[in-house]
Design a protein around this motif. Structure first.
Motif, PDB file in Angstrom:
ATOM      1  N   THR A 183       0.857  -1.203   0.000  1.00  0.00           N
ATOM      2  CA  THR A 183       0.000   0.000   0.000  1.00  0.00           C
ATOM      3  C   THR A 183       0.880   1.236   0.000  1.00  0.00           C
ATOM      4  O   THR A 183       0.611   2.225  -0.676  1.00  0.00           O
ATOM      5  CB  THR A 183      -0.876   0.025   1.276  1.00  0.00           C
ATOM      6  OG1 THR A 183      -1.345  -1.278   1.496  1.00  0.00           O
ATOM      7  CG2 THR A 183      -2.010   0.997   1.179  1.00  0.00           C
ATOM      8  N   PHE A 184       1.957   1.164   0.784  1.00  0.00           N
ATOM      9  CA  PHE A 184       2.891   2.296   0.866  1.00  0.00           C
ATOM     10  C   PHE A 184       3.520   2.558  -0.508  1.00  0.00           C
ATOM     11  O   PHE A 184       3.509   3.684  -1.004  1.00  0.00           O
ATOM     12  CB  PHE A 184       3.956   1.972   1.922  1.00  0.00           C
ATOM     13  CG  PHE A 184       5.087   2.950   1.977  1.00  0.00           C
ATOM     14  CD1 PHE A 184       4.863   4.293   2.275  1.00  0.00           C
ATOM     15  CD2 PHE A 184       6.402   2.538   1.742  1.00  0.00           C
ATOM     16  CE1 PHE A 184       5.915   5.203   2.327  1.00  0.00           C
ATOM     17  CE2 PHE A 184       7.452   3.438   1.802  1.00  0.00           C
ATOM     18  CZ  PHE A 184       7.205   4.768   2.093  1.00  0.00           C
ATOM     19  N   THR A 185       4.029   1.494  -1.123  1.00  0.00           N
ATOM     20  CA  THR A 185       4.644   1.647  -2.454  1.00  0.00           C
ATOM     21  C   THR A 185       3.639   2.243  -3.445  1.00  0.00           C
ATOM     22  O   THR A 185       3.963   3.181  -4.180  1.00  0.00           O
ATOM     23  CB  THR A 185       5.132   0.275  -2.982  1.00  0.00           C
ATOM     24  OG1 THR A 185       5.928  -0.332  -1.975  1.00  0.00           O
ATOM     25  CG2 THR A 185       5.952   0.414  -4.255  1.00  0.00           C
ATOM     26  N   ASN A 186       2.415   1.729  -3.415  1.00  0.00           N
ATOM     27  CA  ASN A 186       1.412   2.213  -4.371  1.00  0.00           C
ATOM     28  C   ASN A 186       1.065   3.681  -4.115  1.00  0.00           C
ATOM     29  O   ASN A 186       0.880   4.457  -5.046  1.00  0.00           O
ATOM     30  CB  ASN A 186       0.133   1.363  -4.292  1.00  0.00           C
ATOM     31  CG  ASN A 186       0.412  -0.052  -4.765  1.00  0.00           C
ATOM     32  OD1 ASN A 186       1.415  -0.299  -5.447  1.00  0.00           O
ATOM     33  ND2 ASN A 186      -0.441  -0.999  -4.396  1.00  0.00           N
ATOM     34  N   GLY A 189       3.435  10.292  -9.083  1.00  0.00           N
ATOM     35  CA  GLY A 189       3.227  10.119 -10.526  1.00  0.00           C
ATOM     36  C   GLY A 189       4.440   9.461 -11.186  1.00  0.00           C
ATOM     37  O   GLY A 189       4.596   9.532 -12.401  1.00  0.00           O
ATOM     38  N   GLN A 190       5.298   8.814 -10.400  1.00  0.00           N
ATOM     39  CA  GLN A 190       6.522   8.204 -10.949  1.00  0.00           C
ATOM     40  C   GLN A 190       6.415   6.681 -10.896  1.00  0.00           C
ATOM     41  O   GLN A 190       5.890   6.127  -9.929  1.00  0.00           O
ATOM     42  CB  GLN A 190       7.753   8.646 -10.134  1.00  0.00           C
ATOM     43  CG  GLN A 190       7.920  10.143 -10.035  1.00  0.00           C
ATOM     44  CD  GLN A 190       7.968  10.800 -11.396  1.00  0.00           C
ATOM     45  OE1 GLN A 190       8.806  10.463 -12.221  1.00  0.00           O
ATOM     46  NE2 GLN A 190       7.062  11.745 -11.639  1.00  0.00           N
ATOM     47  N   ASN A 191       6.957   6.044 -11.934  1.00  0.00           N
ATOM     48  CA  ASN A 191       6.958   4.593 -11.961  1.00  0.00           C
ATOM     49  C   ASN A 191       8.221   4.081 -11.241  1.00  0.00           C
ATOM     50  O   ASN A 191       9.296   3.999 -11.835  1.00  0.00           O
ATOM     51  CB  ASN A 191       6.922   4.126 -13.426  1.00  0.00           C
ATOM     52  CG  ASN A 191       6.801   2.619 -13.518  1.00  0.00           C
ATOM     53  OD1 ASN A 191       6.930   1.916 -12.508  1.00  0.00           O
ATOM     54  ND2 ASN A 191       6.569   2.122 -14.717  1.00  0.00           N
ATOM     55  N   LEU A 192       8.056   3.760  -9.965  1.00  0.00           N
ATOM     56  CA  LEU A 192       9.216   3.379  -9.141  1.00  0.00           C
ATOM     57  C   LEU A 192       9.863   2.089  -9.629  1.00  0.00           C
ATOM     58  O   LEU A 192      11.056   1.872  -9.439  1.00  0.00           O
ATOM     59  CB  LEU A 192       8.794   3.220  -7.675  1.00  0.00           C
ATOM     60  CG  LEU A 192       8.103   4.427  -7.033  1.00  0.00           C
ATOM     61  CD1 LEU A 192       7.648   4.098  -5.621  1.00  0.00           C
ATOM     62  CD2 LEU A 192       9.026   5.639  -7.008  1.00  0.00           C
ATOM     63  N   LEU A 208      11.796   1.681  -1.379  1.00  0.00           N
ATOM     64  CA  LEU A 208      10.423   2.000  -1.795  1.00  0.00           C
ATOM     65  C   LEU A 208       9.846   0.882  -2.645  1.00  0.00           C
ATOM     66  O   LEU A 208       8.694   0.471  -2.457  1.00  0.00           O
ATOM     67  CB  LEU A 208      10.420   3.282  -2.631  1.00  0.00           C
ATOM     68  CG  LEU A 208      10.388   4.598  -1.883  1.00  0.00           C
ATOM     69  CD1 LEU A 208      10.510   5.745  -2.863  1.00  0.00           C
ATOM     70  CD2 LEU A 208       9.109   4.716  -1.080  1.00  0.00           C
ATOM     71  N   GLN A 209      10.644   0.398  -3.594  1.00  0.00           N
ATOM     72  CA  GLN A 209      10.160  -0.681  -4.473  1.00  0.00           C
ATOM     73  C   GLN A 209       9.733  -1.892  -3.663  1.00  0.00           C
ATOM     74  O   GLN A 209       8.808  -2.595  -4.030  1.00  0.00           O
ATOM     75  CB  GLN A 209      11.270  -1.122  -5.434  1.00  0.00           C
ATOM     76  CG  GLN A 209      11.542  -0.165  -6.563  1.00  0.00           C
ATOM     77  CD  GLN A 209      12.739  -0.612  -7.398  1.00  0.00           C
ATOM     78  OE1 GLN A 209      13.657  -1.257  -6.889  1.00  0.00           O
ATOM     79  NE2 GLN A 209      12.740  -0.258  -8.673  1.00  0.00           N
ATOM     80  N   THR A 210      10.441  -2.122  -2.547  1.00  0.00           N
ATOM     81  CA  THR A 210      10.158  -3.329  -1.768  1.00  0.00           C
ATOM     82  C   THR A 210       9.257  -3.029  -0.563  1.00  0.00           C
ATOM     83  O   THR A 210       9.158  -3.852   0.353  1.00  0.00           O
ATOM     84  CB  THR A 210      11.475  -3.982  -1.295  1.00  0.00           C
ATOM     85  OG1 THR A 210      12.205  -3.013  -0.550  1.00  0.00           O
ATOM     86  CG2 THR A 210      12.317  -4.452  -2.465  1.00  0.00           C
TER      87      THR A 210
END
Ligand code: SF4
Ligand code: SF4
Length: 191
Positions: free
Chosen positions: A19-22, A29-32, A62-64
């Motif tokens: 949820t945090f990552t999303n 607005g960035q594709n992590l 962040l990705q994880t």
């Protein structure tokens, strides 16, 4: 990467919070997921020497979905929004924007070290109001006076001095009065 930038091992094994990552993906607005850890952002960041977690590692955390290490890091508050990281990212990720969103999220979720953060931003604004742009040495003295964090934060001074980042006198700039008027207007109109 600057020679004094130490890459630390980051722990990616805590439970991921998707949820945090999303949320950070959506708000910035960035594709992590495009980040492939090339390290360009860390190498170009002028404040890496003071970060507890380098900016590329923030991206990996962040990705994880590692919410707590990211939101409790000092790095997000030391980031000066200079956008060097954004300029150098080969995948066009606006990394500086991600850092900005993280500061808002840390405040919202009560992770920000509020007293120190507020003291820092108040000192920053006082400095800009008085000198038209930030006077780093004055800011540091003001921040230490407000927080009493003399020994802990002053140790950054010797690291910054050889890099020419701390001038002993404020820089003279044009348009100082116009900046003072912006502050006056802000106080009068309260927006
Ligand atoms: S915007 Fe922040 S993280 Fe990016 S290079 Fe500048 S100080 Fe470093
Ligand atoms: S520059 Fe871009 S792709 Fe490279 S580590 Fe930083 S965010 Fe990831």
């Amino acid at each position: 990467m600057p020679p004094d930038t130490v890459m630390q091992t980051v722990n990616l094994t805590d439970s991921p919070d998707r949820t945090f990552t999303n949320r950070i993906t959506e708000e910035s607005g960035q594709n992590l997921s495009l980040c492939y850890q090339c390290g360009n952002c860390t190498a170009s960041c002028p404040y890496s020497f003071g970060f507890d977690i380098p900016v590329s590692q923030i991206m990996r955390l962040l990705q994880t979905g590692q919410k707590e290490p990211v939101l409790t890091s000092s790095s997000i508050w030391l980031c000066a929004s200079c956008t060097s990281c954004t300029t150098r990212c080969p995948n066009n990720i606006d990394v500086a924007k991600v850092m900005d969103v993280l500061r808002h999220e840390a405040r919202r979720q009560g992770f920000a070290k509020e007293r120190r953060v507020k003291a820092f931003f108040d000192s920053f604004l006082d400095s800009v109001r008085r000198h038209g742009r930030v006077f780093e040495m004055g800011l540091m003295v003001n921040y230490i006076r407000k927080t009493g964090r003399f020994w802990t934060d002053l140790e950054l001074g010797p690291k910054m001095l050889p890099k020419g980042k701390l001038a002993f006198k404020p820089h003279q700039i044009q348009g100082k009065e116009a900046i003072a008027r912006i502050f006056e207007r802000f106080e009068k109109e309260g927006f």
